[in-house]
Design a protein around this motif. Structure first.
Motif, mmCIF file in Angstrom:
data_model
loop_
_atom_site.group_PDB
_atom_site.id
_atom_site.type_symbol
_atom_site.label_atom_id
_atom_site.label_comp_id
_atom_site.label_asym_id
_atom_site.label_seq_id
_atom_site.Cartn_x
_atom_site.Cartn_y
_atom_site.Cartn_z
ATOM 1 N N ASP A 79 0.493 -0.607 -8.325
ATOM 2 C CA ASP A 79 -0.856 -0.307 -8.500
ATOM 3 C C ASP A 79 -1.645 -1.411 -7.616
ATOM 4 O OD1 ASP A 79 -3.265 0.393 -9.242
ATOM 5 O OD2 ASP A 79 -2.918 0.241 -11.463
ATOM 6 N N CYS A 95 -2.822 3.031 6.268
ATOM 7 C CA CYS A 95 -2.006 3.353 5.088
ATOM 8 C C CYS A 95 -2.671 4.808 4.187
ATOM 9 C CB CYS A 95 -1.519 2.454 4.144
ATOM 10 S SG CYS A 95 -0.858 0.981 5.065
ATOM 11 N N ASP A 96 -3.686 5.167 4.710
ATOM 12 C CA ASP A 96 -4.420 6.052 3.679
ATOM 13 C C ASP A 96 -4.750 5.666 2.404
ATOM 14 O OD1 ASP A 96 -5.698 8.506 3.357
ATOM 15 O OD2 ASP A 96 -3.687 9.456 2.734
ATOM 16 N N ARG A 97 -5.242 4.388 2.088
ATOM 17 C CA ARG A 97 -5.740 3.855 1.007
ATOM 18 C C ARG A 97 -7.192 3.521 0.832
ATOM 19 N NH1 ARG A 97 -1.437 2.375 -2.450
ATOM 20 N NH2 ARG A 97 -3.180 2.349 -3.884
ATOM 21 N N ALA A 100 0.579 -1.147 0.044
ATOM 22 C CA ALA A 100 -0.053 -0.150 0.102
ATOM 23 C C ALA A 100 0.937 1.163 -0.276
ATOM 24 C CB ALA A 100 -1.012 -0.031 1.270
ATOM 25 N N LEU A 154 -5.608 -1.109 5.555
ATOM 26 C CA LEU A 154 -5.575 0.076 4.287
ATOM 27 C C LEU A 154 -6.048 1.484 4.717
ATOM 28 C CD1 LEU A 154 -7.281 -2.358 1.577
ATOM 29 C CD2 LEU A 154 -5.034 -1.360 1.659
ATOM 30 N N GLN A 155 -6.802 1.693 5.835
ATOM 31 C CA GLN A 155 -7.046 3.031 5.961
ATOM 32 C C GLN A 155 -6.076 3.591 6.788
ATOM 33 O OE1 GLN A 155 -10.007 4.403 5.491
ATOM 34 N NE2 GLN A 155 -9.111 6.471 6.167
ATOM 35 N N ASP A 191 -9.026 3.998 -1.345
ATOM 36 C CA ASP A 191 -9.295 3.806 -2.866
ATOM 37 C C ASP A 191 -9.096 2.167 -3.019
ATOM 38 O OD1 ASP A 191 -6.521 4.221 -2.280
ATOM 39 O OD2 ASP A 191 -5.989 3.642 -4.144
ATOM 40 N N VAL A 192 -8.676 1.491 -2.351
ATOM 41 C CA VAL A 192 -8.308 0.036 -2.725
ATOM 42 C C VAL A 192 -9.656 -0.787 -2.019
ATOM 43 C CG1 VAL A 192 -6.957 -2.097 -2.178
ATOM 44 C CG2 VAL A 192 -5.875 0.340 -2.469
ATOM 45 N N THR A 226 5.032 3.155 -3.947
ATOM 46 C CA THR A 226 4.510 4.070 -4.954
ATOM 47 C C THR A 226 4.785 3.378 -6.765
ATOM 48 O OG1 THR A 226 6.822 5.285 -5.149
ATOM 49 C CG2 THR A 226 5.180 6.477 -3.863
#
Length: 317
Positions: free
Chosen positions: A29, A56-58, A23, A53-54, A60-61, A26
């Protein structure tokens, strides 16, 4: 953007490090995360994946829940004794609550949708029992052409950790593992526990991670129960990042050195159930039928691997 990746997981402390590794990278994807029973029951693995995931500030996944039991025989055991009652040393609720709802699709449906939509080969990193992956390949054989590699954490060449013969992920659903490792024609890299144990990190590594910032501090805080288990298993102060080793290879192909071997999985009901039978003979009897081989990770630069994972988790690339 880099490696297109889907993680199939049963968090689990080492899964938490693996998810964060992907996550935060960079050059990855991260298309989606699917969950499976394993270290703890499915409800716990699913909320753990979403919270990680939250963290990791993701948001979007997408995350979709998958199999809650093995393909054939019920599995009464999980690994709370290693990972804690919630899978994260009792610290799951300390993680941020997920902003993104759980995907309405099941894991196999999400996997199929993501693969079907992909415009280039996708790497799948299954780091728990292989039930979801076996179901995907059985239900949607046409997606094989969209899979670049399946990089699996599981199996053992010399001895197991769940039994004398079997490693936990493969032991948890041997029938699913046999389908993926033996019966399907897809490129596979198996990362066995023989190698992941050699990649264990010490408490100085964990302290450096904790000092890297709030995210590193939170990841390190998930390890007390895991550390207590591996203090006994290793005989020194450290932890084994099993799943993160496999995800590191998924992100950077060639980080692990592999060799090609035939393999089978014992699906009997005796003491060898779940064992991965790797044929390491250099010469086989003439006239025998050719058999499928898979890549098995046998070596790596251990120091470089530890630095790679630490740099990614600490915000470096």
């Amino acid at each position: 953007m880099g490696t297109k990746l889907i993680i199939d997981t049963d968090p689990g402390v080492d899964d938490a490090f693996a998810i964060a590794l992907a996550a935060l990278s960079t050059d990855v994807d991260l298309l989606g995360v699917t969950t499976v029973f394993g270290n703890v029951p499915l409800a716990a693995t699913t909320i753990n994946a979403r919270r990680l995931l939250q963290l990791c500030d993701r948001p979007d996944v997408p995350v979709a829940a998958g199999a809650s039991r093995p393909l054939v025989y019920p599995n009464p055991y999980s690994a709370e004794y290693v990972h804690g009652v919630d899978g994260l040393s009792g610290r799951s609720e300390a993680l941020p609550e997920p902003a993104r709802p759980l995907d309405e699709r099941d894991a196999v449906s999400l996997l199929y949708s993501l693969l079907k939509a992909a415009d280039e080969p996708v790497t799948i990193a299954p780091i728990g029992p292989l039930t979801n992956i076996a179901l995907l390949l059985a239900a949607h054989p046409g997606v094989r052409e969209k899979i670049g590699r399946i990089v699996i954490m599981g199996g053992a060449l010399d001895h197991g950790n769940m039994t004398a013969a079997a490693e936990f992920n493969i032991w948890s659903d041997p029938e699913a593992a046999r389908r993926v490792l033996v019966e399907e024609d897809v490129p596979v890299v198996l990362v066995p526990m023989d190698l992941t144990y050699r990649c264990a990190v010490d408490t100085a590594w964990l302290a450096e991670l904790a000092a890297s910032g709030p995210l590193g501090t939170m990841l390190e805080s998930l390890t007390p129960d895991y550390l207590a288990h591996y203090r006994k298993a290793l005989g020194w102060e450290g932890i084994v990042l099993h799943d993160a080793v496999a995800v590191a290879e998924a992100i950077r192909p060639g980080l692990l050195r592999t060799e090609s071997f035939p393999i089978d999985v014992d699906c009997g009901l005796g003491p060898a159930r779940g064992a991965t039978l790797v044929d390491r003979r250099r010469r086989r009897e003439p006239g025998t039928q050719p058999v499928r081989t898979i890549e098995i990770a046998v070596d790596t630069d251990v120091d470089a691997l530890g630095k790679f994972v630490l740099a990614r988790l600490s915000g470096g690339q």
